[in-house]
Write a protein that holds these residues in place. Structure first.
Motif, short mmCIF file in Angstrom:
data_model
loop_
_atom_site.label_atom_id
_atom_site.label_comp_id
_atom_site.label_asym_id
_atom_site.label_seq_id
_atom_site.Cartn_x
_atom_site.Cartn_y
_atom_site.Cartn_z
N TRP A 40 5.91 44.02 41.37
CA TRP A 40 5.19 44.29 42.61
C TRP A 40 6.17 44.32 43.77
O TRP A 40 6.93 43.39 43.99
N ASN A 41 6.18 45.41 44.52
CA ASN A 41 7.05 45.56 45.68
C ASN A 41 6.22 45.23 46.92
O ASN A 41 5.26 45.94 47.23
N ARG A 42 6.58 44.16 47.63
CA ARG A 42 5.80 43.73 48.79
C ARG A 42 5.91 44.70 49.97
O ARG A 42 4.98 44.79 50.77
N GLN A 43 7.03 45.37 50.09
CA GLN A 43 7.19 46.29 51.22
C GLN A 43 6.30 47.53 51.08
O GLN A 43 5.71 48.00 52.04
N THR A 44 6.20 48.07 49.86
CA THR A 44 5.40 49.28 49.66
C THR A 44 3.99 48.98 49.16
O THR A 44 3.17 49.89 49.08
N ASN A 45 3.72 47.71 48.81
CA ASN A 45 2.42 47.30 48.25
C ASN A 45 2.05 48.12 47.02
O ASN A 45 0.92 48.56 46.88
N TYR A 47 3.18 48.72 42.57
CA TYR A 47 3.99 48.35 41.42
C TYR A 47 5.08 49.38 41.24
O TYR A 47 4.86 50.58 41.43
#
Length: 189
Positions: A40-45, A47
Motif C-alpha cells: 500500500w502506497n500512502r502517497q497515492t492511496n 496498492y
C-alpha cells in the motif's frame, strides 16, 4: 530431514508444468511460480506491485502426474517445500548454481477460485475405499488414522436403507442442562 530450509510460497504458474520421465522411470514436473507482493502506497492511496519472485519448483512421481493433470498457466497455487541448491556445468562449460523448491505439498489457492477434488487410487499399499482421518490415536493405540469408508448396504436391500449399528449412541440420551448461573439449587450428593 532435520535442518532443511522449508518455504511456503503463494503465486501464479508462469507456464504449464513441464513433465518428463528420467532414466529410472520416475516422472518429474518442473514449473515456475511467480509471487508478486502488493504494497500500500500512502502517497497515492493505491496498492503497488513489488519486486516479483520467480521460484523454480520440481515435484516427483505421483505428485508430478497430479500437477500436470490439475494445474495450468496462470493458476494461483500455494506451494510448500524444501529449498535445495545444486550445481551443474552448462553446455558452454560454465559452472552454474541454482536454487529450487523441492515440492512437498501443492494446491490451488481458493482465494479467487473454486476447485473440485478427486481422490486418486494409490498402488503402494493403500487400498481403494480407504481414507486418512488424521489426528492422534491417543487413548486407543490399536486404532490408526486409516479408516475404511462407511459400509454400503447389502445389494438385496430394496430400499437402500442403512443398517442400524448394534452399538448404542452415547449422545442419544439427553442429559439435563446445568443451571444458567452455574450453581445447582438442589445438589444431589
Amino acid at each position: 530431514m532435520a535442518g532443511e530450509t522449508t518455504l511456503t510460497i503463494v503465486g501464479n504458474l508462469t507456464a504449464d508444468p513441464e513433465i518428463r520421465t528420467i532414466g529410472s522411470g520416475a516422472t518429474v514436473a518442473n514449473f515456475t511460480v511467480a509471487s508478486t507482493p502488493r504494497v500500500w502506497n500512502r502517497q497515492t492511496n493505491q496498492y503497488e506491485d513489488g519486486q516479483a519472485l520467480f521460484m523454480r519448483c520440481s515435484a516427483w512421481r505421483d505428485m508430478a502426474d497430479h500437477i500436470a493433470q490439475s494445474l495450468k498457466k496462470g493458476t494461483r497455487v500455494i506451494v510448500m517445500g524444501r529449498l535445495q541448491q545444486r550445481s551443474y556445468q552448462a553446455q558452454d562449460g560454465v559452472n552454474r548454481t541454482i536454487v529450487e523448491l523441492q515440492v512437498d505439498e501443492i494446491g490451488p489457492s481458493l482465494r479467487y477460485a473454486v476447485a473440485a477434488v478427486a481422490r486418486q487410487s494409490k498402488s503402494n499399499g493403500v487400498r481403494q475405499g480407504q481414507s486418512y482421518s488424521g489426528g492422534s490415536t491417543y487413548g486407543n493405540p490399536q486404532q490408526s488414522g486409516w479408516q475404511q469408508d462407511a459400509p454400503q448396504p447389502p445389494a438385496t436391500d430394496p430400499f437402500n436403507q442403512q443398517q442400524q449399528s448394534q452399538e448404542p449412541d452415547p449422545w442419544a440420551s439427553r442429559q439435563p442442562a446445568p443451571p444458567s448461573d452455574g450453581f445447582d439449587a438442589d445438589p444431589e450428593f
